[in-house]
Write a protein that holds these residues in place. Sequence first.
Motif, mmCIF file in Angstrom:
data_model
loop_
_atom_site.group_PDB
_atom_site.id
_atom_site.type_symbol
_atom_site.label_atom_id
_atom_site.label_comp_id
_atom_site.label_asym_id
_atom_site.label_seq_id
_atom_site.Cartn_x
_atom_site.Cartn_y
_atom_site.Cartn_z
ATOM 1 N N SER A 35 39.483 37.739 44.651
ATOM 2 C CA SER A 35 39.914 38.049 46.109
ATOM 3 C C SER A 35 38.937 38.098 47.053
ATOM 4 O O SER A 35 38.823 37.318 47.984
ATOM 5 N N TYR A 36 37.787 38.883 46.669
ATOM 6 C CA TYR A 36 36.566 38.947 47.382
ATOM 7 C C TYR A 36 35.899 37.621 47.660
ATOM 8 O O TYR A 36 35.671 37.317 48.672
ATOM 9 N N LEU A 37 35.569 36.809 46.438
ATOM 10 C CA LEU A 37 35.074 35.706 46.506
ATOM 11 C C LEU A 37 35.949 34.735 47.500
ATOM 12 O O LEU A 37 35.256 33.634 48.125
ATOM 13 N N ARG A 38 37.226 34.761 47.145
ATOM 14 C CA ARG A 38 38.075 33.613 47.724
ATOM 15 C C ARG A 38 37.843 34.103 49.252
ATOM 16 O O ARG A 38 37.962 32.846 50.287
ATOM 17 N N ILE A 39 38.162 35.281 49.797
ATOM 18 C CA ILE A 39 38.097 35.378 51.138
ATOM 19 C C ILE A 39 36.729 34.983 51.769
ATOM 20 O O ILE A 39 36.771 34.440 53.061
#
Length: 226
Positions: A96-100
């Motif tokens: 989720s961190y990388l996707r955001i």
Amino acid sequence: MASGSGSGSERWSEDLETEVAMAMGTTDVELLKRAWRNEKAAPEILQFEAALVLRAREQIQLLEETVEEFTENGVDDLVVSLYQMDLDRSLFLLRSYLRIRLQKIEKYMIHISKTNLWNRLSEQEQRFAKSRCTDIMEKHLEQSVLSRLPYGYQSILKQSISSEEDDMVPEPQLDTFVFCKTKHAVGAFQLDDTGDEIVDLVADDLYVLRYKSIRGLVESGRIDLV
């Protein structure tokens, strides 16, 4: 880190942050959750947490190997499920961190490439922004739209040749109000350039403030977004 391995001072700062976190009993999962919350709430892209992401990936690999070994050796299902829960939580936070961050790059890629925000991206993110976003979008717009417009209206940055600024480039809205929580007492803090707005930031208190007013506190790690 800015890009790649970064400078020696940056690595020293990251190592110091890790030591302090360990001394305070803060786990990498909690640090990753904090980085995820900050990135999710901030209107602009933040500094890539290179050392933390590397450690998270190593821990995820170790958990995957542990779950596989426990499953093959017939370890109690409850124990396996607990390890699997830790693995799933870590995977969710990291992905989720990388996707955001990728979503922000896609949305503000031109603005990021033209400002010092570019140095907040990892090497992989910079390659993504350059090869898969900026170049492809410019080529597509040139072939499908811009080449058919009258002279003076063929820029992807400006509405017309008479525009003084790049008024076609989306930018993060730094005036956005965000929820934030101080990690330690900051004391009297000036929210504007004139000094008319001053707030007393007390430890562990929750505030709703304009992001641009506390931007520096977020970057320095003195305040967290929630």
